[in-house]
Design an enzyme around this catalytic site. Structure first.
Site, short mmCIF file in Angstrom:
data_model
loop_
_atom_site.label_atom_id
_atom_site.label_comp_id
_atom_site.label_asym_id
_atom_site.label_seq_id
_atom_site.Cartn_x
_atom_site.Cartn_y
_atom_site.Cartn_z
N ALA A 13 18.11 -21.23 -4.51
CA ALA A 13 17.78 -20.63 -3.21
C ALA A 13 18.73 -21.09 -2.12
O ALA A 13 18.35 -21.28 -0.96
CB ALA A 13 16.34 -20.98 -2.82
N ARG A 19 22.94 -9.72 3.51
CA ARG A 19 22.56 -8.31 3.59
C ARG A 19 21.18 -8.09 4.20
O ARG A 19 20.80 -6.97 4.52
CB ARG A 19 22.65 -7.66 2.19
CG ARG A 19 24.07 -7.35 1.79
CD ARG A 19 24.18 -7.00 0.32
NE ARG A 19 24.02 -8.17 -0.53
CZ ARG A 19 23.96 -8.13 -1.86
NH1 ARG A 19 24.03 -6.97 -2.49
NH2 ARG A 19 23.84 -9.24 -2.57
N TYR A 377 -17.86 -9.70 25.83
CA TYR A 377 -17.01 -10.81 25.42
C TYR A 377 -17.86 -12.05 25.25
O TYR A 377 -18.55 -12.48 26.19
CB TYR A 377 -15.90 -11.08 26.46
CG TYR A 377 -15.15 -12.34 26.13
CD1 TYR A 377 -14.46 -12.46 24.92
CD2 TYR A 377 -15.16 -13.44 26.99
CE1 TYR A 377 -13.80 -13.63 24.58
CE2 TYR A 377 -14.49 -14.62 26.66
CZ TYR A 377 -13.82 -14.70 25.46
OH TYR A 377 -13.17 -15.86 25.11
C1 UD1 Z 1 23.44 -13.26 -10.50
C2 UD1 Z 1 24.01 -13.37 -11.91
C3 UD1 Z 1 24.00 -11.99 -12.55
C4 UD1 Z 1 22.58 -11.43 -12.55
C5 UD1 Z 1 22.00 -11.44 -11.13
C6 UD1 Z 1 20.53 -11.10 -11.20
C7 UD1 Z 1 25.64 -15.19 -11.98
C8 UD1 Z 1 27.08 -15.54 -11.94
N1 UD1 Z 1 25.35 -13.90 -11.85
O1 UD1 Z 1 24.32 -12.42 -9.77
O2 UD1 Z 1 24.46 -12.08 -13.87
O3 UD1 Z 1 22.57 -10.12 -13.06
O4 UD1 Z 1 22.11 -12.75 -10.54
O5 UD1 Z 1 20.00 -10.94 -9.90
O6 UD1 Z 1 24.83 -16.04 -12.15
N2 UD1 Z 1 22.79 -19.11 -5.48
C9 UD1 Z 1 22.86 -20.44 -5.10
N3 UD1 Z 1 24.07 -21.02 -4.95
C10 UD1 Z 1 25.22 -20.36 -5.21
C11 UD1 Z 1 25.15 -19.00 -5.61
C12 UD1 Z 1 23.91 -18.42 -5.74
O7 UD1 Z 1 21.84 -21.07 -4.88
O8 UD1 Z 1 26.28 -20.98 -5.06
C13 UD1 Z 1 21.49 -18.50 -5.62
C14 UD1 Z 1 21.26 -17.37 -4.63
O9 UD1 Z 1 20.66 -17.84 -3.46
C15 UD1 Z 1 20.35 -16.45 -5.41
C16 UD1 Z 1 20.75 -16.68 -6.86
O10 UD1 Z 1 21.42 -17.92 -6.88
O11 UD1 Z 1 18.99 -16.80 -5.26
C17 UD1 Z 1 21.63 -15.58 -7.41
O12 UD1 Z 1 22.83 -15.53 -6.66
P1 UD1 Z 1 23.52 -14.19 -6.26
O13 UD1 Z 1 24.69 -14.48 -5.45
O14 UD1 Z 1 22.50 -13.26 -5.70
O15 UD1 Z 1 23.99 -13.72 -7.70
P2 UD1 Z 1 24.31 -12.27 -8.16
O16 UD1 Z 1 25.68 -11.91 -7.74
O17 UD1 Z 1 23.22 -11.36 -7.77
#
Ligand code: UD1
Ligand code: CA
Length: 485
Positions: A13, A19, A377
């Site tokens: 998280a 977005r 009231y």
């Molecule tokens: C990720 C997956 C993808 C999957 C998708 C599902 C990877 C490389 N990709 O992509 O295969 O289909 O989720 O929704 O894992 N987060 C961190 N620290 C970071 C990066 C991310 O805590 O450095 C957390 C984000 O807050 C989020 C989650 O990890 O809750 C997923 O990260 P996000 O950047 O949304 O990954 P996707 O590109 O959606």
């Protein structure tokens, strides 16, 4: 307790969620009475993990404070820079090992922005992982549109999962794959720790991808498996407010279906919104346009709505609440509320009591069978049993500086249009006259009259408004009166 109790659940998280275009961090946006991360934490708790770690980064003070509020046992790990999901998991594991925890067994990884994920699905993943003896098991789903997701690449002959390829790194052929990575995994703790040390950043985003762990483990000869989610909507990740609304609708629908199957009548599921924390007894009935929030409870045969919003409010057996807004109120069995009532915090209505049309109550209790039927009231008051409060009365509780209390006994009848100036006490069985301004205590059984005497000034209209329609009407009335005699 889960049969496959994991050593840890790591919730990711740390991302910003740009977005959402919001001053609030993404995982703190709420649907159905919980933050997004709150739903994920609640589902994770169903596995009874030994440790639950949330990796925070963006707006971490705010997220950490929220987590402490919803679950005192949650640990947080800080990821200062968002260098990818693999890096985030590494931060989570290092937080545990740094505080002396030696993980042994299964580590489950989930994302903080998937509020529809259920504990049951996590259980299925954990059990498939254990049964198949995998080093890693990924939760996958077949989705109608896989744009943006990591694709699950399987061996053409054996069907075994060989890799996860991120959308941005995928070939056209891989982009056609509709089975996607949900972002939820079960790992062997030790193998995960070792593999994370080998993840590189030579990809289009220059990040440490958690998904690369699959290929690393597979190449080292370990078993890699997949569990397919029964319903792809469960893994919906929230990136913007359109998806937030969609997730809210789906979760609300799921909660309403559960309520209906347990014996609650929901007249119009399309306009009824409930929180995950609301509870019902069978044969409760909810009319259209109703929101039930927080710790609201509807007892058997109670009826709420239409067009009502109840927050942290309990509605007793057989009570009827219509067109009402209530917050932290208690409505007794068989009581009636509304239409058009506003029950503010600390409103307590006894059995078979009534707060009727255009009635506002706050920090006030109404005894059994007592009624405030119209336009009043009632603030800071204690009212006994079987008392009736006359229409259009005000409990004058505020002197501009302090709030004061009014006490009214049982079997009282206060007149219409009374001002009850607190602090004041009206004894059992007492009456007050209509239009009274009650500033002094009324002894039990007395009638209090506190208003100006009526005086009629004869001929005032003829003298002061000569020739007016009123003067002519009065003149006619006098003539009729005289000819009658
Ligand atoms: C990720 C997956 C993808 C999957 C998708 C599902 C990877 C490389 N990709 O992509 O295969 O289909 O989720 O929704 O894992 N987060 C961190 N620290 C970071 C990066 C991310 O805590 O450095 C957390 C984000 O807050 C989020 C989650 O990890 O809750 C997923 O990260 P996000 O950047 O949304 O990954 P996707 O590109 O959606
Ligand atoms: Ca995502």
């Amino acid at each position: 307790m889960s049969a496959n109790r994991p050593a840890a659940v790591v919730v990711l998280a740390a991302g910003e969620g740009t977005r959402m275009k919001s001053a609030t961090p993404k995982v703190l946006h709420a649907i159905c009475g919980r933050s997004l991360v709150g739903h994920v934490v609640a589902a994770s708790r169903e596995l009874s993990p030994e440790h639950l770690v949330v990796v925070v980064g963006h707006a971490r003070e705010q997220v950490t404070a929220h987590l402490a509020e919803i679950d005192a046992e949650v640990r947080t790990a800080v990821q200062h820079e968002q260098n990818g999901t693999g890096h985030a998991v590494r931060m989570g594991l290092e937080e545990l090992s740094g505080s002396g925890v030696a993980l042994d067994g299964t580590v489950i990884v989930v994302c903080g922005d998937t509020p529809l994920l259920t504990g049951a699905t996590l259980e299925r993943l954990a059990s498939a992982h254990a049964t198949d003896g995998n080093a890693v098991t990924v939760l996958t789903a077949e989705v109608p549109d896989s744009t943006g997701y990591g694709r699950i690449v399987r061996d053409a002959a054996s069907g075994a999962v060989t890799a996860i390829v991120e959308h941005k790194d995928a070939t056209d052929a891989q982009r056609a794959i509709r089975e996607i990575n949900s972002g939820v995994f079960a790992f062997d703790a030790q193998l995960l720790t070792d593999a994370l040390g080998k993840v590189r950043t030579d990809n289009s985003q220059g990040e440490e991808y958690l998904t690369d762990v699959l290929g690393i483990l597979r190449e080292a000869g370990h078993r890699v498996g997949a569990a397919v989610a029964g319903d792809h909507r469960e893994i919906l990740g929230i990136n913007n407010r359109v998806q937030l609304a969609e997730a809210r609708r789906l979760l609300n629908q799921r909660l309403l279906e559960r309520a209906m199957l347990s014996g609650v009548t929901v007249v119009d599921p399309g306009t009824t919104w409930i929180d995950a924390t609301v509870t019902f007894e069978p044969d409760a009935l909810v009319h259209p346009g109703t929101q039930l929030l927080g710790a609201t409870h509807l007892a058997a045969h109670s009826e709420v709505g239409p067009n009502s919003r109840l927050t942290d409010t309990t509605v007793g057996e057989g009570a009827v609440v219509s067109f009402t807004v209530a917050d932290r109120a208690e409505v007794g069995a068989g009581a009636g509320v509304g239409p058009y009532a506003y029950l503010r915090p600390g409103s307590r209505l006894g059995a078979k009591s009534k707060a009727g049309t255009y009635v506002e109550m706050k920090n006030a209790s109404l005894g059994e069978g007592s009624k405030v039927p119209h336009l009043s009231y009632v603030g800071d008051a204690t009212i006994g049993d079987h008392t009736n409060i006359g229409a259009a009365s005000v409990f004058v509780n505020y002197d501009g500086v302090n709030k004061h209390h009014t006490t009214i006994g049982s079997h009282c009848r206060t007149g219409a249009d009374n001002m009850l100036v607190a602090p004041v006490t009206i004894g059992d069985g007492a009456y007050t006259a209509a239009g009274s301004v009650i500033t002094k205590d009324v002894p039990p059984g007395s009638l209090a009259v506190a208003r100006g005497q009526q005086r009629n000034i004869e001929g005032w209209v003829a003298r002061k408004r000569p020739g007016s329609a009123a003067a002519r009407a009065a003149e006619n009335a006098h003539q009729d009166h005289q000819s009658d005699q």
